[in-house]
Design a protein around this motif. Structure first.
Motif, PDB file in Angstrom:
ATOM      1  N   ALA A 159       0.813  -1.221   0.000  1.00 26.33           N
ATOM      2  CA  ALA A 159       0.000   0.000   0.000  1.00 26.33           C
ATOM      3  C   ALA A 159       0.845   1.269   0.000  1.00 26.33           C
ATOM      4  N   HIS A 160       2.120   1.160   0.379  1.00 24.37           N
ATOM      5  CA  HIS A 160       2.928   2.373   0.550  1.00 24.37           C
ATOM      6  C   HIS A 160       4.220   2.410  -0.261  1.00 24.37           C
ATOM      7  N   MET A 161       4.515   1.384  -1.052  1.00 25.56           N
ATOM      8  CA  MET A 161       5.806   1.320  -1.738  1.00 25.56           C
ATOM      9  C   MET A 161       5.841   2.033  -3.079  1.00 25.56           C
ATOM     10  N   HIS A 162       4.687   2.197  -3.722  1.00 21.82           N
ATOM     11  CA  HIS A 162       4.662   2.748  -5.078  1.00 21.82           C
ATOM     12  C   HIS A 162       5.084   4.217  -5.104  1.00 21.82           C
ATOM     13  N   GLY A 163       5.966   4.540  -6.041  1.00 23.12           N
ATOM     14  CA  GLY A 163       6.420   5.916  -6.205  1.00 23.12           C
ATOM     15  C   GLY A 163       7.491   6.347  -5.238  1.00 23.12           C
ATOM     16  N   VAL A 164       7.983   5.421  -4.413  1.00 25.51           N
ATOM     17  CA  VAL A 164       8.972   5.740  -3.384  1.00 25.51           C
ATOM     18  C   VAL A 164      10.268   4.996  -3.699  1.00 25.51           C
ATOM     19  N   ARG A 165      11.412   5.595  -3.371  1.00 28.02           N
ATOM     20  CA  ARG A 165      12.689   4.922  -3.589  1.00 28.02           C
ATOM     21  C   ARG A 165      12.762   3.633  -2.770  1.00 28.02           C
ATOM     22  N   GLY A 166      13.405   2.639  -3.354  1.00 36.88           N
ATOM     23  CA  GLY A 166      13.543   1.366  -2.661  1.00 36.88           C
ATOM     24  C   GLY A 166      14.252   1.499  -1.329  1.00 36.88           C
ATOM     25  N   VAL A 167      15.293   2.327  -1.275  1.00 39.43           N
ATOM     26  CA  VAL A 167      16.028   2.485  -0.016  1.00 39.43           C
ATOM     27  C   VAL A 167      15.142   3.087   1.065  1.00 39.43           C
ATOM     28  N   ASP A 168      14.258   3.994   0.683  1.00 34.52           N
ATOM     29  CA  ASP A 168      13.353   4.604   1.662  1.00 34.52           C
ATOM     30  C   ASP A 168      12.313   3.594   2.145  1.00 34.52           C
ATOM     31  N   THR A 169      11.852   2.741   1.236  1.00 38.02           N
ATOM     32  CA  THR A 169      10.889   1.709   1.613  1.00 38.02           C
ATOM     33  C   THR A 169      11.524   0.704   2.563  1.00 38.02           C
ATOM     34  N   ILE A 170      12.738   0.282   2.258  1.00 39.80           N
ATOM     35  CA  ILE A 170      13.439  -0.663   3.130  1.00 39.80           C
ATOM     36  C   ILE A 170      13.647  -0.060   4.511  1.00 39.80           C
ATOM     37  N   ALA A 171      14.103   1.184   4.545  1.00 43.42           N
ATOM     38  CA  ALA A 171      14.367   1.845   5.824  1.00 43.42           C
ATOM     39  C   ALA A 171      13.093   1.977   6.654  1.00 43.42           C
ATOM     40  N   ARG A 172      11.975   2.203   5.986  1.00 39.74           N
ATOM     41  CA  ARG A 172      10.714   2.374   6.709  1.00 39.74           C
ATOM     42  C   ARG A 172      10.173   1.054   7.243  1.00 39.74           C
ATOM     43  N   PHE A 173      10.217   0.026   6.410  1.00 38.05           N
ATOM     44  CA  PHE A 173       9.551  -1.222   6.777  1.00 38.05           C
ATOM     45  C   PHE A 173      10.474  -2.259   7.422  1.00 38.05           C
ATOM     46  N   ALA A 174      11.771  -2.155   7.208  1.00 36.67           N
ATOM     47  CA  ALA A 174      12.682  -3.154   7.786  1.00 36.67           C
ATOM     48  C   ALA A 174      13.900  -2.484   8.406  1.00 36.67           C
ATOM     49  N   PRO A 175      13.693  -1.577   9.355  1.00 35.32           N
ATOM     50  CA  PRO A 175      14.829  -0.898   9.991  1.00 35.32           C
ATOM     51  C   PRO A 175      15.724  -1.865  10.759  1.00 35.32           C
ATOM     52  N   HIS A 176      15.214  -3.068  11.018  1.00 33.07           N
ATOM     53  CA  HIS A 176      15.970  -4.079  11.748  1.00 33.07           C
ATOM     54  C   HIS A 176      16.943  -4.837  10.837  1.00 33.07           C
ATOM     55  N   ARG A 177      16.906  -4.563   9.524  1.00 29.47           N
ATOM     56  CA  ARG A 177      17.788  -5.237   8.579  1.00 29.47           C
ATOM     57  C   ARG A 177      18.842  -4.263   8.046  1.00 29.47           C
ATOM     58  N   ASP A 178      19.945  -4.810   7.551  1.00 23.38           N
ATOM     59  CA  ASP A 178      20.997  -3.972   6.982  1.00 23.38           C
ATOM     60  C   ASP A 178      20.512  -3.390   5.663  1.00 23.38           C
ATOM     61  N   LEU A 179      20.471  -2.064   5.595  1.00 19.89           N
ATOM     62  CA  LEU A 179      19.884  -1.376   4.451  1.00 19.89           C
ATOM     63  C   LEU A 179      20.571  -1.744   3.140  1.00 19.89           C
ATOM     64  N   TYR A 224      17.295  10.126 -11.334  1.00 24.34           N
ATOM     65  CA  TYR A 224      17.101   8.804 -10.752  1.00 24.34           C
ATOM     66  C   TYR A 224      17.058   8.895  -9.225  1.00 24.34           C
ATOM     67  N   GLY A 225      16.698   7.799  -8.604  1.00 24.87           N
ATOM     68  CA  GLY A 225      16.564   7.791  -7.153  1.00 24.87           C
ATOM     69  C   GLY A 225      17.808   8.228  -6.418  1.00 24.87           C
ATOM     70  N   GLU A 226      18.979   7.850  -6.949  1.00 15.61           N
ATOM     71  CA  GLU A 226      20.226   8.166  -6.263  1.00 15.61           C
ATOM     72  C   GLU A 226      20.711   9.589  -6.525  1.00 15.61           C
ATOM     73  N   ASP A 227      20.005  10.327  -7.367  1.00 14.90           N
ATOM     74  CA  ASP A 227      20.444  11.676  -7.730  1.00 14.90           C
ATOM     75  C   ASP A 227      20.004  12.754  -6.750  1.00 14.90           C
ATOM     76  N   VAL A 228      19.152  12.409  -5.804  1.00 10.18           N
ATOM     77  CA  VAL A 228      18.616  13.417  -4.884  1.00 10.18           C
ATOM     78  C   VAL A 228      18.790  12.975  -3.439  1.00 10.18           C
ATOM     79  N   ALA A 229      18.869  13.960  -2.560  1.00 11.58           N
ATOM     80  CA  ALA A 229      19.011  13.659  -1.135  1.00 11.58           C
ATOM     81  C   ALA A 229      17.712  13.123  -0.556  1.00 11.58           C
ATOM     82  N   HIS A 230      16.604  13.641  -1.062  1.00 11.09           N
ATOM     83  CA  HIS A 230      15.291  13.239  -0.566  1.00 11.09           C
ATOM     84  C   HIS A 230      14.424  12.811  -1.741  1.00 11.09           C
ATOM     85  N   GLY A 231      13.895  11.596  -1.666  1.00  8.39           N
ATOM     86  CA  GLY A 231      13.059  11.099  -2.742  1.00  8.39           C
ATOM     87  C   GLY A 231      11.615  11.546  -2.625  1.00  8.39           C
ATOM     88  N   LYS A 232      10.812  11.156  -3.587  1.00 11.55           N
ATOM     89  CA  LYS A 232       9.373  11.445  -3.548  1.00 11.55           C
ATOM     90  C   LYS A 232       8.790  10.882  -2.249  1.00 11.55           C
TER      91      LYS A 232
END
Length: 219
Positions: free
Chosen positions: A45-65, A129-137
């Protein structure tokens, strides 16, 4: 949204806008969500349009990013089954000529290039691209960077998106937004200035000054 209207530049999201990679993307992320033992439906429900790294950090902070990002990156580079172009996009891109336009995607460069090549779509002259900005969508950074690279004011740009986070990013940058109802319902896309089903709804008419007239196809 009143059309026809003229803009200095057009900025396109990728997934759900130029191409549809939903089948493979959701397949990969569902598998990952199960592996890291998180709520998969909440992830979807929340991953679309968001950088993968931001999604990982939000949903799996317990894992190595970085480890999780590399794992997902390799899967997305090799599993492209079901990826197709959005109906009508080839015709619209062919109309652009020398109009200034860019791709503004949350995807990493390597994934964006791989998917577009798979669909035989050429890269536009300017890419963010996703890596080109400090803050993603949904932060305005991606679209602000796109406008700056094109050398135009954000307020004179038209952005095309398919996800609420992307719409918010472009609107926060000061742009007009048309959304495609490819991955979300019209109600979910209500923050856009207009919503279309696919690219057959519009036509682009380049002007001699490099600007572009955007009109409804029936107009």
């Amino acid at each position: 949204m009143p059309l026809p209207a003229t803009f200095d530049a057009l900025l396109f999201d990728m997934d759900g806008t130029l191409i549809d990679s939903t089948p493979c993307v959701e397949r990969i992320w569902r598998q990952w969500g199960a592996e890291v033992e998180i709520d998969v439906e909440d992830l979807m429900a929340h991953m679309h349009g968001v950088r993968g790294v931001d999604t990982i950090a939000r949903f799996a902070p317990h894992r190595d990013l970085q480890t999780e990002f590399e794992k997902l990156l390799q899967r997305e580079l090799t599993d492209l089954d079901g990826t197709v172009t959005i109906t009508g996009i080839r015709e619209r891109l062919a109309e652009l000529g020398h109009v200034r336009h860019a791709i503004v995607t949350s995807a990493p460069k390597v994934i964006a290039e791989t998917r577009l090549d798979y669909c035989r779509l050429a890269l536009p002259p300017v890419q963010v691209y996703g890596e080109d900005v400090a803050h993603g969508k949904p932060h305005p950074d991606p679209y602000q960077r796109g406008a700056a690279l094109l050398g135009v004011a954000p307020g004179n740009c038209l952005a095309f998106e398919d996800a609420p986070n992307g719409i918010r990013s472009a609107k926060a940058a000061g742009m007009t937004v048309i959304a495609l109802a490819t991955s979300h319902s019209r109600d979910e896309l209500a923050e856009a200035d207009a919503v279309i089903e696919d690219w057959h709804a519009l036509r682009f008419v380049p002007g001699p000054d490099g600007r572009v007239l955007v009109a409804w196809e029936a107009a």
